[in-house]
Every structure is written in C-alpha cells, then in structure tokens.
Design a protein around this motif. Structure first.
Motif, PDB file in Angstrom:
ATOM      1  N   TYR A 147       0.712  -1.256  -0.048  1.00 27.97           N
ATOM      2  CA  TYR A 147      -0.363   0.021   0.452  1.00 27.97           C
ATOM      3  C   TYR A 147       0.669   1.303   0.171  1.00 27.97           C
ATOM      4  N   GLY A 148       2.250   1.177   0.372  1.00 24.55           N
ATOM      5  CA  GLY A 148       2.599   2.178   0.611  1.00 24.55           C
ATOM      6  C   GLY A 148       4.303   2.324   0.907  1.00 24.55           C
ATOM      7  N   ILE A 149       5.238   2.969   1.288  1.00 24.77           N
ATOM      8  CA  ILE A 149       6.209   2.974   1.919  1.00 24.77           C
ATOM      9  C   ILE A 149       6.553   3.062   3.667  1.00 24.77           C
ATOM     10  N   GLY A 150       6.318   2.119   4.246  1.00 31.26           N
ATOM     11  CA  GLY A 150       6.551   1.642   5.402  1.00 31.26           C
ATOM     12  C   GLY A 150       8.123   3.319   6.433  1.00 31.26           C
ATOM     13  N   ILE A 151       7.263   4.176   7.315  1.00 33.47           N
ATOM     14  CA  ILE A 151       8.416   5.132   7.457  1.00 33.47           C
ATOM     15  C   ILE A 151       7.799   5.385   9.140  1.00 33.47           C
ATOM     16  N   ALA A 152       8.319   5.748  10.232  1.00 29.60           N
ATOM     17  CA  ALA A 152       7.810   5.800  11.166  1.00 29.60           C
ATOM     18  C   ALA A 152       8.194   7.291  11.757  1.00 29.60           C
ATOM     19  N   PHE A 153       7.290   7.808  13.289  1.00 26.69           N
ATOM     20  CA  PHE A 153       7.713   8.501  13.349  1.00 26.69           C
ATOM     21  C   PHE A 153       7.610   9.275  14.507  1.00 26.69           C
ATOM     22  N   ASN A 154       8.091   9.843  15.322  1.00 28.25           N
ATOM     23  CA  ASN A 154       8.402  10.484  16.531  1.00 28.25           C
ATOM     24  C   ASN A 154       9.596   9.258  17.127  1.00 28.25           C
ATOM     25  N   VAL A 155      10.767   9.064  16.215  1.00 21.16           N
ATOM     26  CA  VAL A 155      11.645   8.320  16.993  1.00 21.16           C
ATOM     27  C   VAL A 155      12.946   9.075  17.976  1.00 21.16           C
ATOM     28  N   GLU A 156      12.442   8.381  19.309  1.00 17.54           N
ATOM     29  CA  GLU A 156      13.235   8.676  20.084  1.00 17.54           C
ATOM     30  C   GLU A 156      15.053   8.762  20.494  1.00 17.54           C
ATOM     31  N   THR A 157      15.328   7.653  19.958  1.00 18.51           N
ATOM     32  CA  THR A 157      16.214   7.676  20.480  1.00 18.51           C
ATOM     33  C   THR A 157      16.857   6.542  19.577  1.00 18.51           C
ATOM     34  N   SER A 158      18.375   6.185  19.409  1.00 14.68           N
ATOM     35  CA  SER A 158      18.901   5.601  18.118  1.00 14.68           C
ATOM     36  C   SER A 158      18.689   3.976  18.122  1.00 14.68           C
ATOM     37  N   GLU A 159      18.818   4.104  19.845  1.00 18.97           N
ATOM     38  CA  GLU A 159      17.941   2.326  19.953  1.00 18.97           C
ATOM     39  C   GLU A 159      16.635   1.716  19.211  1.00 18.97           C
ATOM     40  N   GLN A 160      16.016   2.556  19.909  1.00 16.88           N
ATOM     41  CA  GLN A 160      14.672   2.717  18.328  1.00 16.88           C
ATOM     42  C   GLN A 160      14.566   3.170  17.122  1.00 16.88           C
ATOM     43  N   PHE A 161      15.866   3.857  16.408  1.00 20.71           N
ATOM     44  CA  PHE A 161      15.866   4.108  15.012  1.00 20.71           C
ATOM     45  C   PHE A 161      16.257   3.007  14.431  1.00 20.71           C
ATOM     46  N   ARG A 162      17.620   1.994  14.883  1.00 15.79           N
ATOM     47  CA  ARG A 162      17.658   1.102  14.718  1.00 15.79           C
ATOM     48  C   ARG A 162      16.528  -0.074  14.639  1.00 15.79           C
TER      49      ARG A 162
END
Length: 391
Positions: A147-162
C-alpha cells in the motif's frame, strides 16, 4: 488569520542521510485548518524546490479534510489520519483525493485497515514509533508494504531508530541523533586539530602562504572547502579554483564561515551526514532570523554559532573542550555554552524549531519580535540552503 508556527523533524534513512523533512503545523486553541491552509499558501514563494519530500502534519489533532484546499507543491506529502477517510465526510474526502491525487501519507491506527480499502492511492504509510512494539511494527510493515512505503514518526533514541530499520521501515523521523553517545574523547583527532589550526590562522588574517601550507597537510580539506564555496550560491561569476582565489573573491571574513563547516566533515560519528545537515540549517536559520535585528557585521558570527551548535556531538568531545582550541568571539562562546548573551535567543529559537512545542516557538519568536510568517519563511529558506549544501 491566527498565527500558525511550524516545527520540523528530519526523516533519516539507513545511510544516516536526511531524505525528507516533516513540517508540523501548530494550530493552537484559536487556529483552524483554514489558518493552516492560509499559512502554507503564503509560503509558496519560499517553498523548497528540491525533490526531497516535505511532509505536512497538523500535530496531535491530525489534518482535517480542509487541508486539501491547499494547492500542494509536487514534493509535498500530506499526512492524513484514517478517521478523515472513514468518517462522515469520508466519501467527499476520497472523491477529492481521487480527483486531485495529492501525495498522501496514511497514519496507521485502528481504522487504517478500513482506510486502506477505500480506493485511495497512498505513497507512504506512517507508524508512530511510540505506539507499536518491534514485533507489531515488523508485522504491520510487511502487511502494508503493497500500500505504501513504511516510515516511522516520533523516534526518540538511536536504539529505537535501529529497531525501526530492522522492522522494515525505510526512514524514521526524529532528533534521536542529536544527543551525544558514549563518553567524550580526551582530545581532537589530528584531522580536526588541523582544521582548527587553519581556522585560527584565517581569523588572525595570517599570510595566505602560511594558510595554504597548513591546508596542504590535508588535501581533502582544500577539496571539501572549494566544493562548499562553489555550492553555496554566492552568485559568483566564475568557479573558485583555489584557496588563494577564494580569499581574493570572498575575503577572510566570509571564508571563515565555510572553514567552520569543515570541522563537521572530520567527524567519525555514523550520523554525521544528518548532523551536518542540521548544523547547516541552524546556521542559516539563525542568520536569517537576525536580519534587521543585529548589525550586518554580526551575521557571520550568528551563522558560525548555529554551525557549531552540534560540535560536541560531531567531534565526540565536550563543548568546552571543543571551544578551547579555537579563538572565537565571546558572544559565540556564550551562546554555545548556554551562558546567555545577544546570540542566545536566536540559538534558542533555532533549537525550539526542532521540538514539538508550538507555544515555546511562539514565545521565543515573540521575544525577538518575529511573526509566524517571518519565522516560517526563514525556516523554509534555511531548509533549502541545507539541502543545497549537502555534498
């Protein structure tokens, strides 16, 4: 029209590069979606012209159907909550989307499944990183990939980003990379120390032969410096070919700001590309915000203050230690060390533009006598500048 201030989040990909920007419109208690549309329409002549997507969010309340009254530029992506498509006005919204076909990012929520079957084409599917566990995110990303490219919002830490990347997310929005990671180093690296040496020579108006000799110790510095200058849009009639040529065309004072940027290029931080983009944006934003409020002779100092505001993270040393090696004007040091001074309010506003607090931005702008339109325009112009300088 009620004032609407915008804050900003970068979208960072696996290569640690900022590939898009998310602008959040803070409507407050008095403003409406009509004010949001008026705000965006008024910024048409400073809208970034690059191909990088610019996401438009209406904050916690979400964008209503009225946002579609905005004539969105080609690189704009409108974030819509599923409730906008499945609510009472859903059929009209869907018809408008099918007719005008703006680029849409659907926020995934409990009603998203119904929205995904509404016959609307989505470019992106947005997930709030604070609302989903890693396992959930991995499953949802896989199920919505068609349906679409998945992106994440409100990422707060490097661990959460990874974790988001491991779950299949393409890019994540947040400022997780601006906080120092690990203990500060005891000293600058040889490459960083040499750039500081060249900087100090330029500030002392040293003989050009002495500066050139210092540059020759690291050929990459000279190469990067010339790339920065030639990409910076000075309106020069010819390309700068050498350091001596740059001095003749620009003078030591202007050259100082571009040398200052090179410190960041010596960084070993894996997030250096995103950090450099942010530092560049802060630098240009501070300079633009100060236009007409300080003497023109101080514009370069304000630029350098913004450029150095992430120096501790970029270099992996404490800010005091980083500044010890350089002979900077007192107002710059005061602002970077949070000791107040006449540059502090401009740095505070530049930093506030990166937080999700519209009231704080409005209050800080009011202290400087700036309207929301002045602030929003400066932010978009600074974004264009940082995008152009990303080499």
């Amino acid at each position: 029209m009620n004032e609407v201030f915008m804050s900003r989040q970068p979208l960072v990909n696996r290569q640690s590069k900022i590939i898009a920007t998310r602008l959040t419109l803070h409507l407050g208690d008095q403003a409406s979606i009509v004010d949001a549309v008026s705000t965006l329409s008024a910024l048409a002549n400073v809208w970034p012209q690059s191909e990088k997507p610019v996401f438009i969010s209406c904050g916690r309340t979400g964008c209503e159907a009225g946002i579609l009254d905005w004539s969105a530029p080609d690189n704009a992506t409108i974030e819509l909550p599923a409730t906008t498509l499945v609510g009472q006005a859903g059929p009209d919204v869907i018809a408008a989307l099918q007719t005008f076909q703006p680029t849409i990012c659907l926020h995934f929520d409990p009603q998203a499944a119904q929205a995904l079957s509404a016959g609307v084409q989505f470019r992106f599917i947005g997930f709030d990183a604070q609302q989903f566990q890693l396992g959930q995110l991995k499953l949802l990303t896989a199920r919505t990939r068609t349906y679409g490219i998945g992106i994440a919002f409100n990422v707060e830490t490097s661990e959460q980003f990874r974790a988001c990347l491991e779950a299949g997310i393409t890019a994540a929005a947040g400022w997780f990379f601006t906080s120092p990671t690990g203990a500060p180093a005891k000293a600058l690296s040889p490459g960083q120390a040499n750039i500081v040496r060249v900087l100090n020579l330029v500030r002392q108006n040293a003989d050009i032969r002495e500066i050139e000799a210092a540059l020759k110790l690291d050929v990459a510095i000279s190469y990067k410096l010339l790339r920065y200058i030639n990409a910076a849009g000075f309106g020069l009639s010819c390309e700068i070919q050498s350091f001596r040529h740059a001095v003749n065309m620009l003078g030591y004072e202007k050259l100082n700001r571009w040398l200052s940027l090179l410190l960041g290029t010596a960084s070993k931080d894996p997030m250096a590309p995103a950090l450099m983009h942010t530092a560049l944006l802060r630098a240009r934003l501070m300079e633009l915000l100060a236009s007409g409020l300080v003497d023109k002779s101080e514009y370069d100092n304000l630029f350098i203050t913004g450029a150095f505001s992430l120096l501790d993270v970029l270099l992996g040393v404490g800010m005091e230690q980083a500044l010890e090696a350089m002979r900077l004007p007192e107002p710059i040091c005061d602002a970077l060390l949070s000791n107040g001074g006449r540059y502090q309010p401009f740095l505070d506003l530049a930093v506030a533009s990166e937080a999700d607090d519209g009231e704080a931005i409005a209050d800080q702008a009011a202290m400087l006598g700036l309207t929301s339109d002045q602030f929003n325009r400066a932010q978009l112009q600074a974004l264009t500048f940082a995008d152009a300088m990303e080499l």
